[in-house]
Design a protein around this motif. Structure first.
Motif, mmCIF file in Angstrom:
data_model
loop_
_atom_site.group_PDB
_atom_site.id
_atom_site.type_symbol
_atom_site.label_atom_id
_atom_site.label_comp_id
_atom_site.label_asym_id
_atom_site.label_seq_id
_atom_site.Cartn_x
_atom_site.Cartn_y
_atom_site.Cartn_z
ATOM 1 N N ARG A 1 0.812 -1.213 0.000
ATOM 2 C CA ARG A 1 0.000 0.000 0.000
ATOM 3 C C ARG A 1 0.847 1.265 0.000
ATOM 4 O O ARG A 1 0.405 2.323 -0.433
ATOM 5 C CB ARG A 1 -0.956 0.001 1.202
ATOM 6 C CG ARG A 1 -1.996 -1.114 1.128
ATOM 7 C CD ARG A 1 -2.992 -0.896 -0.003
ATOM 8 N NE ARG A 1 -3.766 -2.104 -0.303
ATOM 9 C CZ ARG A 1 -4.823 -2.493 0.384
ATOM 10 N NH1 ARG A 1 -5.242 -1.788 1.421
ATOM 11 N NH2 ARG A 1 -5.465 -3.586 0.051
ATOM 12 N N ALA A 2 2.095 1.161 0.506
ATOM 13 C CA ALA A 2 2.970 2.336 0.474
ATOM 14 C C ALA A 2 3.234 2.793 -0.960
ATOM 15 O O ALA A 2 3.600 3.942 -1.204
ATOM 16 C CB ALA A 2 4.292 2.021 1.170
ATOM 17 N N TRP A 3 3.038 1.874 -1.902
ATOM 18 C CA TRP A 3 3.207 2.193 -3.319
ATOM 19 C C TRP A 3 2.287 3.330 -3.764
ATOM 20 O O TRP A 3 2.611 4.093 -4.671
ATOM 21 C CB TRP A 3 2.863 0.949 -4.142
ATOM 22 C CG TRP A 3 4.043 0.207 -4.628
ATOM 23 C CD1 TRP A 3 4.678 -0.832 -4.016
ATOM 24 C CD2 TRP A 3 4.745 0.446 -5.839
ATOM 25 N NE1 TRP A 3 5.724 -1.265 -4.779
ATOM 26 C CE2 TRP A 3 5.789 -0.494 -5.903
ATOM 27 C CE3 TRP A 3 4.595 1.356 -6.871
ATOM 28 C CZ2 TRP A 3 6.677 -0.541 -6.960
ATOM 29 C CZ3 TRP A 3 5.477 1.305 -7.928
ATOM 30 C CH2 TRP A 3 6.501 0.367 -7.964
ATOM 31 N N ILE A 4 1.112 3.410 -3.167
ATOM 32 C CA ILE A 4 0.102 4.363 -3.635
ATOM 33 C C ILE A 4 0.657 5.778 -3.623
ATOM 34 O O ILE A 4 0.453 6.558 -4.558
ATOM 35 C CB ILE A 4 -1.169 4.257 -2.756
ATOM 36 C CG1 ILE A 4 -1.771 2.856 -2.889
ATOM 37 C CG2 ILE A 4 -2.181 5.326 -3.157
ATOM 38 C CD1 ILE A 4 -2.857 2.561 -1.885
ATOM 39 N N ASP A 5 1.395 6.126 -2.584
ATOM 40 C CA ASP A 5 1.976 7.460 -2.483
ATOM 41 C C ASP A 5 3.361 7.558 -3.093
ATOM 42 O O ASP A 5 3.819 8.653 -3.411
ATOM 43 C CB ASP A 5 2.058 7.892 -1.005
ATOM 44 C CG ASP A 5 0.696 8.270 -0.454
ATOM 45 O OD1 ASP A 5 -0.143 8.764 -1.230
ATOM 46 O OD2 ASP A 5 0.476 8.063 0.752
ATOM 47 N N GLU B 1 9.598 -6.361 -7.938
ATOM 48 C CA GLU B 1 10.163 -5.819 -6.709
ATOM 49 C C GLU B 1 10.931 -4.528 -6.962
ATOM 50 O O GLU B 1 11.736 -4.108 -6.130
ATOM 51 C CB GLU B 1 11.091 -6.852 -6.065
ATOM 52 C CG GLU B 1 10.403 -8.165 -5.710
ATOM 53 C CD GLU B 1 9.204 -7.958 -4.803
ATOM 54 O OE1 GLU B 1 9.312 -7.186 -3.824
ATOM 55 O OE2 GLU B 1 8.148 -8.551 -5.086
ATOM 56 N N GLY B 2 10.685 -3.914 -8.129
ATOM 57 C CA GLY B 2 11.348 -2.652 -8.421
ATOM 58 C C GLY B 2 10.953 -1.568 -7.427
ATOM 59 O O GLY B 2 9.857 -1.567 -6.858
ATOM 60 N N LEU B 3 11.848 -0.628 -7.216
ATOM 61 C CA LEU B 3 11.606 0.442 -6.256
ATOM 62 C C LEU B 3 10.659 1.478 -6.865
ATOM 63 O O LEU B 3 10.850 1.879 -8.016
ATOM 64 C CB LEU B 3 12.937 1.118 -5.898
ATOM 65 C CG LEU B 3 12.942 2.083 -4.719
ATOM 66 C CD1 LEU B 3 12.672 1.332 -3.423
ATOM 67 C CD2 LEU B 3 14.294 2.806 -4.646
ATOM 68 N N PRO B 4 9.605 1.906 -6.139
ATOM 69 C CA PRO B 4 8.764 2.983 -6.652
ATOM 70 C C PRO B 4 9.621 4.205 -6.982
ATOM 71 O O PRO B 4 10.507 4.584 -6.209
ATOM 72 C CB PRO B 4 7.808 3.267 -5.493
ATOM 73 C CG PRO B 4 7.817 2.036 -4.665
ATOM 74 C CD PRO B 4 9.184 1.448 -4.805
ATOM 75 N N LEU B 5 9.357 4.826 -8.122
ATOM 76 C CA LEU B 5 10.201 5.941 -8.550
ATOM 77 C C LEU B 5 10.171 7.109 -7.578
ATOM 78 O O LEU B 5 11.120 7.882 -7.495
ATOM 79 C CB LEU B 5 9.773 6.395 -9.945
ATOM 80 C CG LEU B 5 10.155 5.441 -11.084
ATOM 81 C CD1 LEU B 5 9.531 5.906 -12.393
ATOM 82 C CD2 LEU B 5 11.665 5.346 -11.224
ATOM 83 N N GLY B 6 9.076 7.246 -6.830
ATOM 84 C CA GLY B 6 9.008 8.325 -5.854
ATOM 85 C C GLY B 6 9.994 8.177 -4.717
ATOM 86 O O GLY B 6 10.275 9.149 -4.009
#
Length: 387
Positions: free
Chosen positions: A99-103, A363-368
Motif C-alpha cells: 500500500r505504500a506504493w500508492i503514495d 520488486e522494483g523500487l517505486p520511482l518516488g
C-alpha cells in the motif's frame, strides 16, 4: 524546500499533471482540463472492468464478493489518487504490504508529462538522443565507448559512409534511426553469400539488404556480444542494462534506477527483467517483469545472485556521459542502454522515454523513493533559496 505539509511525491505528481496541457492557449487548457475531468471517472470504470476480467490467476479473488471489493478499491484509487487501473494490477496494489506504493509510485502519463516539462525548461533537443546516428557521433566526439556505425540511411538515400556500402560483416544489427522500443530492430547473420534474418530465417543477398535499408530510415551496426559470464543469462541475444540517470541544477549526475533486461525465447521483445544490487548482483528476476523465475528459461542458469561484470565502470560511464556532454546534460533524466562486452561497458543508446512502467514492476523500487523526486523538484522549485 517543500511546500509545508505536502508530501514531495504528491507535489511532484500534481506538477506533472499540470504539465499535461502545458503549451496550449489558456482557453484550450481549460477545455482539455474539463474534458479530462469528465472523462477520467467514466474511463476508469471501463478500464477497471477490463482489468478485473484480466487479473493474473495468482492475484484473482476466489469469490464474486472478492472481485467486487477489488474493483471498488481499484476505482477508489483511480478517483482519489489518479492511479490507472492498469498500474494498480501491474503493481499489485491490492496487497496490503504494497500500500505504500500508492503514495510512492509514479503513474502513466504523469512521467511523460514531467519529462516533457523538464526538458522544455532546459531547452533540450530531442534529435540529440532520438537520432541514433547523432547519438553515436556525440559519443565518439567525447571519447565515450559506443557501437561503431557502419551505415546510415535517411530519406531513401545512404547518408553514411560516403562510398557505396555493401555489408561483409558476419553479424549485423539494424534499427530505426529515430524509433523507440526496438522499432525496426533486426539481426542479420552472414551465411555464405547471403544474410539470414536472426529470428524469421528470411534470406537476402547483401545488395537486397541495402535496397531494403534504403527504403527506411535506419542505422546499421556490428552486433555486440555479451561478456562470457553473461551468456548463461541470455538466449544468445544481447543482455541490456537500462540505467536511469538525472542531472540536478548544479550539473551533477546521479543514478536513479537500474534494470537488467535478459532476453529469452529467441524473439525480439522477450525479456526477463531483474533489478541490480549495488555490486551489480541480479536480484528478483521476473518473466516479463511480473512472474518470479529462478532460472533462465532457455539456458537453465540460476539468475538470482549472478553478477554483472564491469558494473562499476558501466555506472561511471553513464554518469560521465550525462554530466559531461552538453547536449545530453540538457535532459534532466535519461535512460541509458548499456551492453557489457568482454572489453567493458559500451553505450548502445539513450532514451527520453525510458519505460518507467517496467522499472516499477515486480520488486522494483517505486520511482518516488528514488532520486527522481528530489532532482525534479530541484528544477521545478523556482522560489528563493536560503543562502
Amino acid at each position: 524546500m517543500l511546500w509545508p505539509g505536502t508530501h514531495p511525491v504528491r507535489r511532484l505528481r500534481h506538477l506533472s499533471r499540470q504539465a499535461l496541457f502545458i503549451g496550449h492557449p489558456a482557453w484550450r487548457r481549460a477545455l482539455l482540463l474539463t474534458i479530462a475531468t469528465i472523462a477520467w471517472p467514466i474511463g476508469s470504470v471501463w478500464e477497471t472492468a477490463k482489468q478485473v476480467r484480466r487479473l493474473p490467476k495468482a492475484d484473482r479473488p476466489s469469490r464474486l464478493w472478492g472481485h467486487m471489493r477489488r474493483a471498488g478499491h481499484m476505482l477508489l484509487l483511480a478517483w482519489r489518487d489518479n492511479v490507472p487501473p492498469r498500474n494498480y494490477v501491474a503493481y499489485r496494489l491490492h496487497d496490503p504490504a504494497r500500500r505504500a506504493w500508492i503514495d510512492a509510485g509514479f503513474y502513466e502519463p504523469e512521467v511523460q508529462a514531467l519529462m516533457g516539462r523538464l526538458n522544455r525548461l532546459r531547452e533540450a533537443r530531442a534529435d540529440d538522443v532520438q537520432d541514433k546516428a547523432r547519438f553515436a557521433d556525440l559519443c565518439r566526439a567525447h571519447g565515450l565507448p559506443c557501437i561503431p556505425t557502419l551505415a546510415v540511411f535517411r530519406s531513401g538515400a545512404q547518408a553514411v559512409p560516403e562510398t557505396p556500402f555493401l555489408p561483409v560483416q558476419p553479424d549485423l544489427w539494424v534499427k530505426d534511426l529515430a524509433g523507440s522500443r526496438g522499432s525496426g530492430a533486426a539481426r542479420w547473420l552472414r551465411d555464405g553469400e547471403v544474410y539470414r534474418h536472426g529470428w524469421t530465417g528470411e534470406v537476402l543477398l547483401p545488395s537486397e539488404l541495402v535496397a531494403r535499408w534504403r527504403g527506411q530510415d535506419c542505422i546499421v551496426q556490428p552486433c555486440l556480444h555479451d561478456h562470457p559470464s553473461l551468456k548463461p543469462c541470455s538466449d544468445g541475444s544481447l543482455v541490456v542494462l537500462r540505467v536511469i540517470t538525472g542531472v540536478g541544477r548544479s550539473g551533477r549526475a546521479t543514478l536513479v534506477d537500474t534494470l537488467a533486461q535478459l532476453p529469452y525465447g529467441g524473439t525480439a521483445g522477450g525479456h526477463v527483467f531483474a533489478t541490480l544490487g549495488p555490486d551489480g548482483d541480479i536480484r528478483t528476476p521476473r518473466l516479463r517483469g511480473r512472474h518470479p523465475i529462478g532460472r533462465h528459461p532457455d539456458s537453465g542458469a540460476v539468475l538470482d545472485g549472478a553478477t554483472v561484470p564491469f558494473w562499476c565502470e558501466a555506472r561511471a560511464l553513464v554518469l560521465r556521459a550525462h554530466a559531461d556532454v552538453p547536449e545530453f546534460a540538457r535532459f534532466v533524466f535519461l535512460g541509458w542502454d548499456v551492453a557489457i562486452t568482454a572489453e567493458g561497458p559500451v553505450l548502445i543508446e539513450t532514451n527520453v522515454g525510458w519505460s518507467e512502467f517496467n522499472h516499477q514492476l515486480g520488486e522494483g523500487l517505486p520511482l518516488g523513493l528514488t532520486a527522481l523526486t528530489s532532482i525534479a523538484l530541484d528544477h521545478l522549485d523556482d522560489r528563493p533559496r536560503c543562502a
